[in-house]
Design an enzyme around this catalytic site. Sequence first.
Site, PDB file in Angstrom:
ATOM      1  CB  SER A   8      -0.918   0.017   1.222  1.00 57.31           C
ATOM      2  OG  SER A   8      -1.661   1.218   1.267  1.00 57.31           O
ATOM      3  CG  ASN A   9       2.690   3.138  -2.711  1.00 54.63           C
ATOM      4  OD1 ASN A   9       3.674   2.932  -2.010  1.00 54.63           O
ATOM      5  ND2 ASN A   9       2.576   2.654  -3.942  1.00 54.63           N
ATOM      6  CE  LYS A  12      -5.040  11.134   6.591  1.00 58.53           C
ATOM      7  NZ  LYS A  12      -6.303  11.931   6.497  1.00 58.53           N
ATOM      8  CG  ASP A  72      -9.606  -3.804  -3.036  1.00 55.30           C
ATOM      9  OD1 ASP A  72      -8.934  -2.801  -3.341  1.00 55.30           O
ATOM     10  OD2 ASP A  72     -10.724  -4.035  -3.531  1.00 55.30           O
ATOM     11  CG  PHE A 155      -8.275   6.597   5.592  1.00 52.30           C
ATOM     12  CD1 PHE A 155      -8.579   5.752   4.542  1.00 52.30           C
ATOM     13  CD2 PHE A 155      -7.702   6.052   6.731  1.00 52.30           C
ATOM     14  CE1 PHE A 155      -8.318   4.393   4.608  1.00 52.30           C
ATOM     15  CE2 PHE A 155      -7.432   4.686   6.819  1.00 52.30           C
ATOM     16  CZ  PHE A 155      -7.740   3.866   5.753  1.00 52.30           C
ATOM     17  CE1 TYR A 157     -17.178   7.474  -0.384  1.00 52.29           C
ATOM     18  CE2 TYR A 157     -15.614   5.647  -0.280  1.00 52.29           C
ATOM     19  CZ  TYR A 157     -16.329   6.574  -1.012  1.00 52.29           C
ATOM     20  OH  TYR A 157     -16.201   6.606  -2.380  1.00 52.29           O
ATOM     21  CG  HIS A 185     -13.610  -2.488   7.218  1.00 54.62           C
ATOM     22  ND1 HIS A 185     -13.648  -1.346   7.982  1.00 54.62           N
ATOM     23  CD2 HIS A 185     -13.057  -2.102   6.033  1.00 54.62           C
ATOM     24  CE1 HIS A 185     -13.161  -0.319   7.299  1.00 54.62           C
ATOM     25  NE2 HIS A 185     -12.784  -0.761   6.120  1.00 54.62           N
TER      26      HIS A 185
END
Length: 204
Positions: A8-9, A12, A72, A155, A157, A185
């Site tokens: 991941s880039n 947060k 994801d 971050f 939603y 989640h």
Amino acid sequence: MSRIVLASNNAKKLVELRRTFEGADTEVEIVGLSEVSDAPAPEETGRTFVENALIKARAAAHETGLPALADDSGLEVDALNRMPGIRSARWSGPHAHDERNLQLLLDQTFDLPDERRHGRFVCAMAFVDPDGTEITKVATMEGRIISEARGKNGFGYDPMFVPDAQPGDLTSAEMTPEVKDAISHRGQAVRAIVPAVVAHLEGR
């Protein structure tokens, strides 16, 4: 000590994933993708959260030679046919960012009655070892969409989502990191995958 690259880039998301994984008290060093590779992010062509998580983890493992962990995640709103779904990060277009996505969510849900505001965050975690081992876990956080953004933490939603699994009425963005990690989640998915990943690494 084993090393795992987080594919991941998103700074947060990286902090949240690293905090949750390291909180499991494992002998694993977590490194960010940008620390070990400058390869471009793979195109997310999957039709599900699991498929996209695997695409990212496979690419990171291939590029770095390290075991890779990817997630994801996205928001599903039942009244919007589970949109934005796998397109959550890019929902508002090619130049999407959190503010635009939040405004689009507000525009799409402003006239929904309370009984039709149910939704969930979904997180698919994928672990891929260069030896061919693949492990996936999926977790959800049920809740409702509100009609205004509240809170500065988190971050995506988070400011418009009130999780069911809490005694109060806070949005995900109003919660402390510790409280959010306990019910989110992503926190659930990481905690689900950690034992399997550790068992695999110890058995190599």
